[in-house]
Design a protein around this motif. Sequence first.
Motif, PDB file in Angstrom:
ATOM      1  N   PRO A 195      -7.887   3.108   1.565  1.00 17.39           N
ATOM      2  CA  PRO A 195      -6.946   3.665   2.545  1.00 17.39           C
ATOM      3  C   PRO A 195      -7.431   3.391   3.967  1.00 17.39           C
ATOM      4  O   PRO A 195      -8.632   3.517   4.255  1.00 17.39           O
ATOM      5  CB  PRO A 195      -6.986   5.170   2.249  1.00 17.39           C
ATOM      6  N   ASP A 220       0.821  -1.207   0.000  1.00 17.32           N
ATOM      7  CA  ASP A 220       0.000   0.000   0.000  1.00 17.32           C
ATOM      8  C   ASP A 220       0.859   1.263   0.000  1.00 17.32           C
ATOM      9  O   ASP A 220       1.928   1.285   0.622  1.00 17.32           O
ATOM     10  CB  ASP A 220      -0.897   0.024   1.249  1.00 17.32           C
ATOM     11  N   ASP A 221       0.393   2.271  -0.668  1.00 16.27           N
ATOM     12  CA  ASP A 221       0.867   3.662  -0.599  1.00 16.27           C
ATOM     13  C   ASP A 221       1.877   4.090  -1.669  1.00 16.27           C
ATOM     14  O   ASP A 221       2.089   5.278  -1.844  1.00 16.27           O
ATOM     15  CB  ASP A 221       1.421   4.025   0.791  1.00 16.27           C
ATOM     16  N   HIS A 259      -5.898   9.506  -0.696  1.00 20.65           N
ATOM     17  CA  HIS A 259      -5.810   8.726   0.546  1.00 20.65           C
ATOM     18  C   HIS A 259      -6.722   9.248   1.662  1.00 20.65           C
ATOM     19  O   HIS A 259      -6.295   9.429   2.810  1.00 20.65           O
ATOM     20  CB  HIS A 259      -4.352   8.688   1.030  1.00 20.65           C
ATOM     21  N   HIS A 274      -5.006   3.141  -4.966  1.00 12.35           N
ATOM     22  CA  HIS A 274      -5.188   3.315  -3.523  1.00 12.35           C
ATOM     23  C   HIS A 274      -5.836   4.687  -3.309  1.00 12.35           C
ATOM     24  O   HIS A 274      -5.517   5.377  -2.359  1.00 12.35           O
ATOM     25  CB  HIS A 274      -3.817   3.211  -2.843  1.00 12.35           C
TER      26      HIS A 274
END
Length: 267
Positions: free
Chosen positions: A170, A76-77, A134, A130
């Motif tokens: 998120p 993730d991210d 966020h 994602h």
Amino acid sequence: MADVAPSDAARAARWSCLMYHEVTPAGAAARGGYFSVTRTEFERQLRTLRALGLRGESLERVAGERLADAVAITFDDGHETHYAEAFPALLAHGMTATFFVITSRVGTPGYATWEQLREMAQAGMSIQSHTHSHPFLSELSRERAEEELRTSKRIIDERLGQRTMTIAFPNGDAPRGFTARDFERLGYRWVATSAWGPNRFDGARRVRRYTVRRDGDHAAFERMARGASPAYAPEGVRLRSLNVLRAALGPSRYARIRRVALRAIGR
Ligand SMILES: [Zn+2]
């Protein structure tokens, strides 16, 4: 007593999806907090998968092709460490993974660039959404939540010349009132959640993921790779009870309090 035939869902084979965040350089002091792992630890985990007769592949490959003997690996991210550390480690082991990027942060300090993501995609990695900024999706209006999903998909599609098909929420925070049909209408085939537990090849589009954390012991990693059920996992139980607190506080207040509490106990 008559035998009860198991349902199709119960008969379907289990599969695991692992969720990583930052992968810090080998030998570097631990940073990135509770949810980061070092490259040394990550490589050890990839060797463990091999030793278990499993290989790591992208979520889309495992779920879409119903791959046996595979574990989905996700990040993730879109951190720059995904390009610098995780990507070469995966290549060295002949494995792939899915990288969920925040489109407004691509190319900003600390995050991978479009050029790096393109190189990863060309090498077989899956780059997915994602969201754009966020947010806590459950705290947005329906229109703004849809906009987050639509914008990020459009940008990745354009930048990488692909059809983006997976959204990871998120903070594991799902938008309110969205049905499977809504995700489909927005162009998403798979929905990656932060619910802890195994998946089955039963046609479900919502994917549960096991969080891999810095202090996770190796036996726990093996159990997750093999598809441990929440009922037998202390962590699963712990997360379920925290969900009650989260529902009471609202996700962003809960996340703030949790961050402060983790810092206070040195994590
Ligand atoms: Zn995130």
